[in-house]
Motif scaffolding. Structure first.
Motif, PDB file in Angstrom:
ATOM      1  N   GLY A  85       2.175   7.278   6.054  1.00 21.62           N
ATOM      2  CA  GLY A  85       2.104   6.263   7.093  1.00 21.62           C
ATOM      3  C   GLY A  85       0.706   6.151   7.689  1.00 21.62           C
ATOM      4  N   ARG A  86       0.061   7.278   7.892  1.00 27.91           N
ATOM      5  CA  ARG A  86      -1.304   7.259   8.439  1.00 27.91           C
ATOM      6  C   ARG A  86      -2.249   6.529   7.490  1.00 27.91           C
ATOM      7  NH1 ARG A  86      -5.511  10.319   7.419  1.00 27.91           N
ATOM      8  NH2 ARG A  86      -4.278  11.818   6.228  1.00 27.91           N
ATOM      9  N   ARG A 124       0.833  -1.203   0.000  1.00 25.85           N
ATOM     10  CA  ARG A 124       0.000   0.000   0.000  1.00 25.85           C
ATOM     11  C   ARG A 124       0.871   1.259   0.000  1.00 25.85           C
ATOM     12  NH1 ARG A 124      -4.815   1.971   0.266  1.00 25.85           N
ATOM     13  NH2 ARG A 124      -5.411   3.687   1.624  1.00 25.85           N
ATOM     14  N   THR A 125       1.956   1.213   0.727  1.00 27.53           N
ATOM     15  CA  THR A 125       2.873   2.348   0.754  1.00 27.53           C
ATOM     16  C   THR A 125       3.474   2.596  -0.622  1.00 27.53           C
ATOM     17  OG1 THR A 125       3.400   1.989   3.094  1.00 27.53           O
ATOM     18  CG2 THR A 125       4.998   3.247   1.797  1.00 27.53           C
ATOM     19  N   LEU A 126       3.798   1.527  -1.347  1.00 28.11           N
ATOM     20  CA  LEU A 126       4.309   1.691  -2.717  1.00 28.11           C
ATOM     21  C   LEU A 126       3.327   2.486  -3.565  1.00 28.11           C
ATOM     22  CD1 LEU A 126       5.756  -1.836  -3.635  1.00 28.11           C
ATOM     23  CD2 LEU A 126       7.044   0.276  -3.322  1.00 28.11           C
ATOM     24  N   GLY A 127       2.043   2.123  -3.480  1.00 25.72           N
ATOM     25  CA  GLY A 127       1.040   2.829  -4.265  1.00 25.72           C
ATOM     26  C   GLY A 127       0.889   4.275  -3.848  1.00 25.72           C
ATOM     27  N   LEU A 128       0.951   4.524  -2.552  1.00 22.47           N
ATOM     28  CA  LEU A 128       0.816   5.901  -2.055  1.00 22.47           C
ATOM     29  C   LEU A 128       2.016   6.751  -2.456  1.00 22.47           C
ATOM     30  CD1 LEU A 128      -0.578   5.044   1.494  1.00 22.47           C
ATOM     31  CD2 LEU A 128      -1.817   6.258  -0.319  1.00 22.47           C
ATOM     32  N   LEU A 129       3.196   6.177  -2.417  1.00 24.40           N
ATOM     33  CA  LEU A 129       4.386   6.906  -2.867  1.00 24.40           C
ATOM     34  C   LEU A 129       4.303   7.198  -4.358  1.00 24.40           C
ATOM     35  CD1 LEU A 129       7.171   4.977  -0.912  1.00 24.40           C
ATOM     36  CD2 LEU A 129       6.562   7.386  -0.589  1.00 24.40           C
ATOM     37  N   ALA A 130       3.879   6.192  -5.143  1.00 25.86           N
ATOM     38  CA  ALA A 130       3.769   6.395  -6.590  1.00 25.86           C
ATOM     39  C   ALA A 130       2.734   7.459  -6.922  1.00 25.86           C
ATOM     40  CB  ALA A 130       3.405   5.079  -7.273  1.00 25.86           C
ATOM     41  N   VAL A 132       7.712   4.335   6.970  1.00 24.56           N
ATOM     42  CA  VAL A 132       7.654   4.750   5.565  1.00 24.56           C
ATOM     43  C   VAL A 132       9.029   5.234   5.104  1.00 24.56           C
ATOM     44  CG1 VAL A 132       6.683   6.432   3.941  1.00 24.56           C
ATOM     45  CG2 VAL A 132       5.205   5.296   5.615  1.00 24.56           C
ATOM     46  N   SER A 133       9.682   6.032   5.927  1.00 24.60           N
ATOM     47  CA  SER A 133      11.011   6.538   5.565  1.00 24.60           C
ATOM     48  C   SER A 133      12.014   5.400   5.406  1.00 24.60           C
ATOM     49  CB  SER A 133      11.502   7.533   6.627  1.00 24.60           C
ATOM     50  OG  SER A 133      10.665   8.673   6.681  1.00 24.60           O
ATOM     51  N   GLY A 134      11.915   4.391   6.282  1.00 22.49           N
ATOM     52  CA  GLY A 134      12.810   3.246   6.165  1.00 22.49           C
ATOM     53  C   GLY A 134      12.552   2.446   4.904  1.00 22.49           C
ATOM     54  N   TRP A 135      11.283   2.277   4.555  1.00 25.19           N
ATOM     55  CA  TRP A 135      10.964   1.559   3.317  1.00 25.19           C
ATOM     56  C   TRP A 135      11.412   2.347   2.097  1.00 25.19           C
ATOM     57  CZ3 TRP A 135       5.315  -0.148   4.881  1.00 25.19           C
ATOM     58  CH2 TRP A 135       5.414  -1.195   5.802  1.00 25.19           C
ATOM     59  N   LEU A 136      11.283   3.668   2.172  1.00 28.52           N
ATOM     60  CA  LEU A 136      11.746   4.499   1.070  1.00 28.52           C
ATOM     61  C   LEU A 136      13.264   4.403   0.923  1.00 28.52           C
ATOM     62  CD1 LEU A 136      11.175   6.472  -1.173  1.00 28.52           C
ATOM     63  CD2 LEU A 136      11.082   8.321   0.512  1.00 28.52           C
ATOM     64  N   ASP A 137      13.973   4.277   2.037  1.00 28.71           N
ATOM     65  CA  ASP A 137      15.422   4.051   1.965  1.00 28.71           C
ATOM     66  C   ASP A 137      15.734   2.793   1.154  1.00 28.71           C
ATOM     67  OD1 ASP A 137      15.951   6.268   3.524  1.00 28.71           O
ATOM     68  OD2 ASP A 137      16.151   5.138   5.393  1.00 28.71           O
ATOM     69  N   LEU A 138      14.954   1.729   1.364  1.00 25.79           N
ATOM     70  CA  LEU A 138      15.152   0.489   0.612  1.00 25.79           C
ATOM     71  C   LEU A 138      14.927   0.710  -0.881  1.00 25.79           C
ATOM     72  CD1 LEU A 138      13.345  -2.183   2.836  1.00 25.79           C
ATOM     73  CD2 LEU A 138      15.800  -1.958   2.448  1.00 25.79           C
ATOM     74  N   HIS A 190       2.215   2.099 -13.171  1.00 30.60           N
ATOM     75  CA  HIS A 190       1.588   0.832 -12.786  1.00 30.60           C
ATOM     76  C   HIS A 190       1.169   0.862 -11.314  1.00 30.60           C
ATOM     77  CE1 HIS A 190       0.790  -3.439 -12.332  1.00 30.60           C
ATOM     78  NE2 HIS A 190       1.552  -3.396 -11.253  1.00 30.60           N
ATOM     79  N   LEU A 191       2.051   1.332 -10.456  1.00 28.16           N
ATOM     80  CA  LEU A 191       1.729   1.379  -9.027  1.00 28.16           C
ATOM     81  C   LEU A 191       0.579   2.350  -8.745  1.00 28.16           C
ATOM     82  CD1 LEU A 191       5.336   1.350  -7.511  1.00 28.16           C
ATOM     83  CD2 LEU A 191       3.690  -0.539  -7.540  1.00 28.16           C
ATOM     84  N   GLN A 192       0.387   3.336  -9.613  1.00 25.83           N
ATOM     85  CA  GLN A 192      -0.759   4.236  -9.483  1.00 25.83           C
ATOM     86  C   GLN A 192      -2.064   3.561  -9.872  1.00 25.83           C
ATOM     87  OE1 GLN A 192      -0.024   7.788 -11.760  1.00 25.83           O
ATOM     88  NE2 GLN A 192       1.503   8.586 -10.338  1.00 25.83           N
ATOM     89  N   GLY A 193      -1.975   2.454 -10.594  1.00 24.26           N
ATOM     90  CA  GLY A 193      -3.172   1.713 -10.966  1.00 24.26           C
ATOM     91  C   GLY A 193      -3.532   1.750 -12.433  1.00 24.26           C
ATOM     92  N   TRP A 194      -2.685   2.366 -13.280  1.00 22.73           N
ATOM     93  CA  TRP A 194      -2.999   2.453 -14.705  1.00 22.73           C
ATOM     94  C   TRP A 194      -2.750   1.120 -15.379  1.00 22.73           C
ATOM     95  CZ3 TRP A 194      -5.761   6.482 -15.820  1.00 22.73           C
ATOM     96  CH2 TRP A 194      -5.611   7.643 -15.056  1.00 22.73           C
TER      97      TRP A 194
END
Length: 399
Positions: free
Chosen positions: A215-216, A196-202, A225-231, A268-272
């Motif tokens: 994160g909310r 879900r975070t991937l989609g929200l970031l995209a 979220v910041s740690g996942w973005l680091d990855l 793609h992560l946005q849903g298109w």
């Protein structure tokens, strides 16, 4: 179908005996090395049997694979066999002590978390790093259109095999690389929230990063979220663009912008799931801006241009999409870049007054568009198709 890769020029230059080529899966690392070194001995650590042999007796594996001669040897996805790295180190050091020609190793890796650890521990002072991204606009040339850039992105397989279902390709990519290689290796347990975070970031590519808000919405802490973005950054899928600020002015936005490094993957992560509705959607403009950022990063990593990237935005709304600092011969030069999803009736972009006061050295702005021809819009502003960005920046760097 073969695409000339801009990084090939860098790979052909003298380097340390171990060349480490990193980049996301399926960006073309193995294909590029096979093109440059057709005579190389090849070991793929994706093969379970090869991986087990590498762990049990790496010296025997290399000896029986051609490493005892003068052939280059490729260790594909080497991070899956950590014992190989100490053996590579031993062989390089032995050649140096004897005064023999150093062996030529090529190591590839998609998982930076694993690869960096092994290279730091065993190959410091023996390895040169190179970074490969998916295909850029200049590399795709006439093989791609605006719809391709924003929907297919730069993954070579989607151009070599145009019959592939793009949505299915990216779904498999998320499962095999993002979730398995990246998330699982890093110990991410909340896969649903991670996805879900991937989609929200995209959905926010090109926007100011607000990790707490994401994160909310995802059901995790902003710190997570910041740690996942680091990855994602470490594995060349995302990029945090920092704001420019030379002083402590409270008017300047301090948080970075978030971008994905492949516009098609972000779409793609946005849903298109098809290109036509995407091109007329509100997201198309920021995806084109994402494409521009990706081209600038590729110029740094593929062509070795000494660029420093940032952006400008004040709390009053004055902004510049990208600020490019080029350092050459001990001097810095500045260029402003705006991304505009239009070709006709493009208006000049003035340099914001706040930015002129902060950075008087900035005198020129390029407005990058998906097509059209290059034209001067004002004394300080030019319209330019994105296909000309690489050539014009190299000319600017050499002037």
């Amino acid at each position: 179908m073969w695409f000339d890769r801009d990084l090939a020029r860098q790979l052909g230059r003298p380097s340390l005996p171990v060349r480490v080529l990193v980049g996301p899966r399926q960006c073309g690392k193995s294909t590029l090395i096979a093109h440059l070194k057709p005579d190389a001995a090849w070991l793929s650590l994706d093969d379970i049997q090869v991986r087990l042999r590498a762990q049990d007796d790496p010296a025997l594996l290399l000896e029986t694979s051609g490493a005892s001669g003068r052939r280059p040897i490729v260790l594909d996805e080497a991070a899956y066999a950590p014992n190989l790295f100490s053996e590579v180190k031993r062989r390089v050091d032995l050649a140096r002590r004897r005064g023999d020609p150093e062996p030529e190793f090529w190591i590839t890796g998609s998982n930076r978390l694993l690869l960096d650890r092994e290279v730091r521990e065993s190959l410091a002072g023996r390895a040169s790093y190179f970074f490969l991204h998916t295909l850029g606009v200049s590399e795709l040339g006439q093989a791609a259109s605006l719809a391709d850039w924003l929907f297919r992105g730069g993954f070579p397989e989607l151009y070599v095999r145009r019959e592939l279902d793009v949505a299915r390709y990216f779904e498999d990519y998320v499962r095999t690389f993002v979730e398995k290689d990246i998330a699982a290796t890093a110990g991410v347990e909340k896969l649903h929230e991670f996805h879900r975070t991937l989609g929200l970031l995209a959905a926010r590519t090109g926007a100011i990063l607000d990790a707490a808000e994401i994160g909310r919405l995802a059901g995790v802490k902003g710190q997570t979220v910041s740690g996942w973005l680091d990855l994602l950054e470490q594995n060349a899928l995302a990029f945090r663009l920092e704001p420019y600020h030379a002083n402590l002015s409270k008017r300047v936005v301090r948080r970075p912008k978030i971008y994905f490094l492949d516009a098609g993957f972000a779409a793609h992560l946005q849903g298109w799931r098809s290109a036509e509705p995407l091109l007329v959607s509100p997201q198309a403009g920021l995806l084109f801006e994402t494409l521009v950022l990706g081209e600038l990063v590729r110029l740094q990593d593929h062509r070795g241009m000494p660029l420093k990237l940032s952006f400008w935005r004040t709390k009053e709304g004055e902004e510049m999409d990208f600020l490019v600092e080029l350092t050459a011969r001990g001097q810095s030069r500045w260029l402003g870049i705006e991304a505009k999803l239009a070709i006709q009736q493009v208006q000049p972009a003035p340099i914001p007054n706040s930015l002129t006061r902060e950075l008087p050295e900035l005198r020129h702005v390029w407005i990058l568009t998906p097509g059209g021809s290059e034209s001067q819009l004002s004394k300080s502003c030019w319209q330019m198709p994105i296909t000309q960005l690489t050539r014009r920046l190299e000319e600017w760097a050499g002037s």
